[in-house]
Design a protein around this motif. Structure first.
Motif, PDB file in Angstrom:
ATOM      1  N   SER A 241      49.068  34.900  54.191  1.00  0.00           N
ATOM      2  CA  SER A 241      49.072  34.930  52.725  1.00  0.00           C
ATOM      3  C   SER A 241      47.777  34.366  52.159  1.00  0.00           C
ATOM      4  N   PHE A 242      47.254  33.343  52.808  1.00  0.00           N
ATOM      5  CA  PHE A 242      45.963  32.793  52.359  1.00  0.00           C
ATOM      6  C   PHE A 242      44.826  33.777  52.612  1.00  0.00           C
ATOM      7  N   LEU A 243      44.921  34.500  53.733  1.00  0.00           N
ATOM      8  CA  LEU A 243      43.896  35.512  54.013  1.00  0.00           C
ATOM      9  C   LEU A 243      43.964  36.665  53.008  1.00  0.00           C
ATOM     10  N   SER A 244      45.168  37.030  52.624  1.00  0.00           N
ATOM     11  CA  SER A 244      45.307  38.076  51.600  1.00  0.00           C
ATOM     12  C   SER A 244      44.693  37.632  50.278  1.00  0.00           C
ATOM     13  N   ARG A 245      44.968  36.385  49.933  1.00  0.00           N
ATOM     14  CA  ARG A 245      44.371  35.851  48.712  1.00  0.00           C
ATOM     15  C   ARG A 245      42.847  35.786  48.822  1.00  0.00           C
ATOM     16  N   ALA A 246      42.356  35.438  49.993  1.00  0.00           N
ATOM     17  CA  ALA A 246      40.904  35.408  50.210  1.00  0.00           C
ATOM     18  C   ALA A 246      40.301  36.798  50.051  1.00  0.00           C
ATOM     19  N   LYS A 247      41.025  37.819  50.548  1.00  0.00           N
ATOM     20  CA  LYS A 247      40.531  39.195  50.382  1.00  0.00           C
ATOM     21  C   LYS A 247      40.447  39.576  48.904  1.00  0.00           C
ATOM     22  N   GLU A 248      41.457  39.172  48.125  1.00  0.00           N
ATOM     23  CA  GLU A 248      41.417  39.456  46.694  1.00  0.00           C
ATOM     24  C   GLU A 248      40.225  38.763  46.021  1.00  0.00           C
ATOM     25  N   LEU A 249      40.008  37.507  46.434  1.00  0.00           N
ATOM     26  CA  LEU A 249      38.869  36.779  45.862  1.00  0.00           C
ATOM     27  C   LEU A 249      37.549  37.427  46.270  1.00  0.00           C
ATOM     28  N   GLY A 250      37.466  37.915  47.511  1.00  0.00           N
ATOM     29  CA  GLY A 250      36.251  38.608  47.946  1.00  0.00           C
ATOM     30  C   GLY A 250      36.010  39.880  47.161  1.00  0.00           C
ATOM     31  N   SER A 251      37.090  40.622  46.876  1.00  0.00           N
ATOM     32  CA  SER A 251      36.957  41.835  46.068  1.00  0.00           C
ATOM     33  C   SER A 251      36.480  41.502  44.652  1.00  0.00           C
ATOM     34  N   LYS A 252      37.040  40.424  44.109  1.00  0.00           N
ATOM     35  CA  LYS A 252      36.614  40.011  42.767  1.00  0.00           C
ATOM     36  C   LYS A 252      35.152  39.571  42.758  1.00  0.00           C
ATOM     37  N   ALA A 253      34.728  38.839  43.821  1.00  0.00           N
ATOM     38  CA  ALA A 253      33.331  38.423  43.903  1.00  0.00           C
ATOM     39  C   ALA A 253      32.418  39.637  44.001  1.00  0.00           C
ATOM     40  N   LEU A 254      32.831  40.654  44.779  1.00  0.00           N
ATOM     41  CA  LEU A 254      32.029  41.881  44.878  1.00  0.00           C
ATOM     42  C   LEU A 254      31.945  42.583  43.530  1.00  0.00           C
ATOM     43  N   GLN A 255      33.041  42.576  42.796  1.00  0.00           N
ATOM     44  CA  GLN A 255      33.036  43.180  41.460  1.00  0.00           C
ATOM     45  C   GLN A 255      32.076  42.439  40.524  1.00  0.00           C
ATOM     46  N   ASP A 256      32.069  41.106  40.623  1.00  0.00           N
ATOM     47  CA  ASP A 256      31.154  40.329  39.786  1.00  0.00           C
ATOM     48  C   ASP A 256      29.702  40.626  40.132  1.00  0.00           C
ATOM     49  N   VAL A 257      29.418  40.781  41.439  1.00  0.00           N
ATOM     50  CA  VAL A 257      28.053  41.109  41.851  1.00  0.00           C
ATOM     51  C   VAL A 257      27.635  42.467  41.299  1.00  0.00           C
ATOM     52  N   ARG A 258      28.521  43.449  41.399  1.00  0.00           N
ATOM     53  CA  ARG A 258      28.192  44.784  40.877  1.00  0.00           C
ATOM     54  C   ARG A 258      27.972  44.756  39.371  1.00  0.00           C
ATOM     55  N   GLN A 259      28.790  43.966  38.696  1.00  0.00           N
ATOM     56  CA  GLN A 259      28.634  43.865  37.243  1.00  0.00           C
ATOM     57  C   GLN A 259      27.311  43.212  36.874  1.00  0.00           C
ATOM     58  N   SER A 260      26.928  42.178  37.624  1.00  0.00           N
ATOM     59  CA  SER A 260      25.650  41.511  37.355  1.00  0.00           C
ATOM     60  C   SER A 260      24.480  42.439  37.620  1.00  0.00           C
ATOM     61  N   VAL A 261      24.563  43.214  38.718  1.00  0.00           N
ATOM     62  CA  VAL A 261      23.497  44.168  39.027  1.00  0.00           C
ATOM     63  C   VAL A 261      23.425  45.243  37.952  1.00  0.00           C
ATOM     64  N   SER A 262      24.590  45.702  37.494  1.00  0.00           N
ATOM     65  CA  SER A 262      24.614  46.707  36.429  1.00  0.00           C
ATOM     66  C   SER A 262      23.987  46.179  35.155  1.00  0.00           C
ATOM     67  N   THR A 263      24.214  44.898  34.885  1.00  0.00           N
ATOM     68  CA  THR A 263      23.641  44.293  33.676  1.00  0.00           C
ATOM     69  C   THR A 263      22.137  44.190  33.769  1.00  0.00           C
ATOM     70  N   MET A 264      21.627  43.948  34.989  1.00  0.00           N
ATOM     71  CA  MET A 264      20.187  43.755  35.155  1.00  0.00           C
ATOM     72  C   MET A 264      19.399  45.058  35.121  1.00  0.00           C
ATOM     73  N   ARG A 265      20.063  46.195  35.175  1.00  0.00           N
ATOM     74  CA  ARG A 265      19.324  47.451  35.170  1.00  0.00           C
ATOM     75  C   ARG A 265      18.570  47.611  33.857  1.00  0.00           C
ATOM     76  N   SER A 266      17.301  47.992  33.954  1.00  0.00           N
ATOM     77  CA  SER A 266      16.473  48.125  32.746  1.00  0.00           C
ATOM     78  C   SER A 266      16.862  49.341  31.924  1.00  0.00           C
ATOM     79  N   GLN A 267      17.375  50.403  32.569  1.00  0.00           N
ATOM     80  CA  GLN A 267      17.785  51.601  31.865  1.00  0.00           C
ATOM     81  C   GLN A 267      19.252  51.883  32.173  1.00  0.00           C
ATOM     82  N   PRO A 268      20.165  51.195  31.513  1.00  0.00           N
ATOM     83  CA  PRO A 268      21.585  51.363  31.835  1.00  0.00           C
ATOM     84  C   PRO A 268      22.107  52.757  31.526  1.00  0.00           C
ATOM     85  N   LEU A 269      21.470  53.471  30.596  1.00  0.00           N
ATOM     86  CA  LEU A 269      21.969  54.790  30.237  1.00  0.00           C
ATOM     87  C   LEU A 269      21.605  55.848  31.274  1.00  0.00           C
TER      88      LEU A 269
END
Length: 407
Positions: free
Chosen positions: A247-275
């Motif tokens: 159960s802790f490993l499952s929760r860790a997987k969810e947290l890892g997915s959320k961390a990956l989502q945050d990284v993608r969102q940050s990279v998307s924000t840093m793009r100079s031409q988002p359109l």
């Protein structure tokens, strides 16, 4: 210009060439053979010497010290006056040298000084004309002695022509100098504007970088810390209690997915031409789809924009909506979001509304995200409005005049 005007730094080369042409005409009038043997120059050597000195004076014009400029001009006037009285053709006086002096005075003096030099030049030419024409008419056999009215008419005509020539040169020089000054002022203004734009761009980049750093620290840092704790607990329980460790490993997987989502969102924000070459409506719809997939929040998006905007304005509008959705996903606990963008009464209206928990406007309107959206709206000449209360969700309205948006 503080340093003296010379050939290598002359602001108008064509004026220098014009000086040489007028000097050549003056020399030509001086050396041409006379129609009457009796009409001779009394001091031709003095006239030639004066012309040489006057021409050499044009190779260096003072521009800094007013006393030196006045002495320089007085010397030029003296040389011209002496040449006009004692040299040259007495039956063909013309103010070529005075025209040169007026041109030089325009490069040295401001408007009052230019007017003074022009007036003195015309006065000296008129004195020379009054003195020489009667003498020339008495010595020249081709001018009838019984027609003094012709001499008077010729004198007046030549005086008028000379005065108009000096005035024309003065006006031409004023126009040329004013146009040059306008170009210099415009270049300075453009340079200041460019530097200001660079400072604004650097400031905006710094603010965006700080925002992303805070997002990474607040979201990704928290997720990774929690992930590490879950993994440590799972390791401790792996042998003693495998089910609980799972159960802790499952929760860790969810947290890892959320961390990956945050990284993608940050990279998307840093793009100079988002359109990325998409229209504003397409980019907003794609942003809404990604938001709905990653947050499990129902998002209703209605974009009714018929005009094409500049790329930087499209980016600013996109960032406002993106920042609004980011705040909703982090803080609102909403289940539904409505986005509307439409043109109404000469303005673009953008509304982002959620049904989340809301907040107190008197306490929570100074966050970085809200301030960033407000600054972007104001930079477009628009207005930024927030309506919210506890338990009533939040509504953000941005109004931007259409005149600031259309290409």
């Amino acid at each position: 210009m503080s340093r003296p005007i010379q050939i290598n730094n002359h602001p108008f080369r064509f004026l220098l060439y014009l000086e040489w042409i007028l000097l050549a005409l003056s020399v030509l009038i001086l050396v041409l053979p006379y129609s009457s043997p009796r009409a001779t120059s009394r001091f031709p050597e003095l006239a030639v010497l004066n012309l040489i000195i006057f021409g050499l004076m044009g190779l260096r014009l003072p521009t800094s010290n007013n006393v030196i400029k006045i002495i320089y001009t007085a010397c030029g006037l003296s040389l011209i006056f002496i040449t006009s009285l004692f040299g040259g053709r007495p039956d063909r006086p013309f103010p070529f040298l005075y025209m040169i002096l007026v041109i030089r005075s325009c490069l040295m003096f401001q408007l009052p000084g230019r007017l003074s030099v022009t007036f003195v030049s015309f006065s000296l030419f008129l004195i020379t004309l009054i003195y020489r024409i009667p003498h020339a008419s008495r010595r020249n056999p081709f001018i009838p002695q019984a027609a003094p009215e012709r001499v008077i008419f010729f004198t007046l005509s030549l005086a008028l022509l000379s005065g108009l020539s000096l005035v024309f040169v003065l006006m031409l020089m004023n126009t040329v100098l004013s146009e040059r000054q306008s170009r210099e002022d415009l270049a300075i203004a453009n340079e200041k504007l460019r530097q200001y734009a660079l400072r604004i761009e650097n400031q905006a980049t710094l603010e965006e970088r700080n925002r992303i750093a805070r997002e990474i620290h607040d979201s990704l840092g928290h997720s990774l810390t929690a992930l590490n704790l879950q993994l440590e607990t799972a390791l401790k329980l792996y042998q003693a209690n495998p089910d609980k460790a799972y159960s802790f490993l499952s929760r860790a997987k969810e947290l890892g997915s959320k961390a990956l989502q945050d990284v993608r969102q940050s990279v998307s924000t840093m793009r100079s031409q988002p359109l990325q070459d998409k229209t504003l409506a397409e980019a907003i719809n794609n942003l809404a789809e990604d938001f709905q997939k990653t947050n499990n929040i129902v998002l209703n998006c209605q974009i009714n924009i018929e005009y094409s905007f500049a790329s930087d304005l499209n980016t600013a509008i996109y960032r406002i909506i993106q920042e609004s959705l980011t705040n909703i996903s982090k803080h609102a606990n909403a289940t539904e979001v409505n986005i509307n963008a439409a043109i109404h009464r000469g303005s673009l209206y953008i509304t982002i509304q959620d049904n989340g928990r809301g907040f107190d406007l008197e306490q929570n309107t100074t966050g970085f995200g809200l301030q960033s959206m407000r600054d972007r709206a104001l930079s477009l000449g628009g207005q930024f409005t927030i309506n919210s209360a506890f338990g009533c969700g939040c509504q953000i309205t941005v109004e931007i005049p259409l005149t600031r948006l259309i290409k």
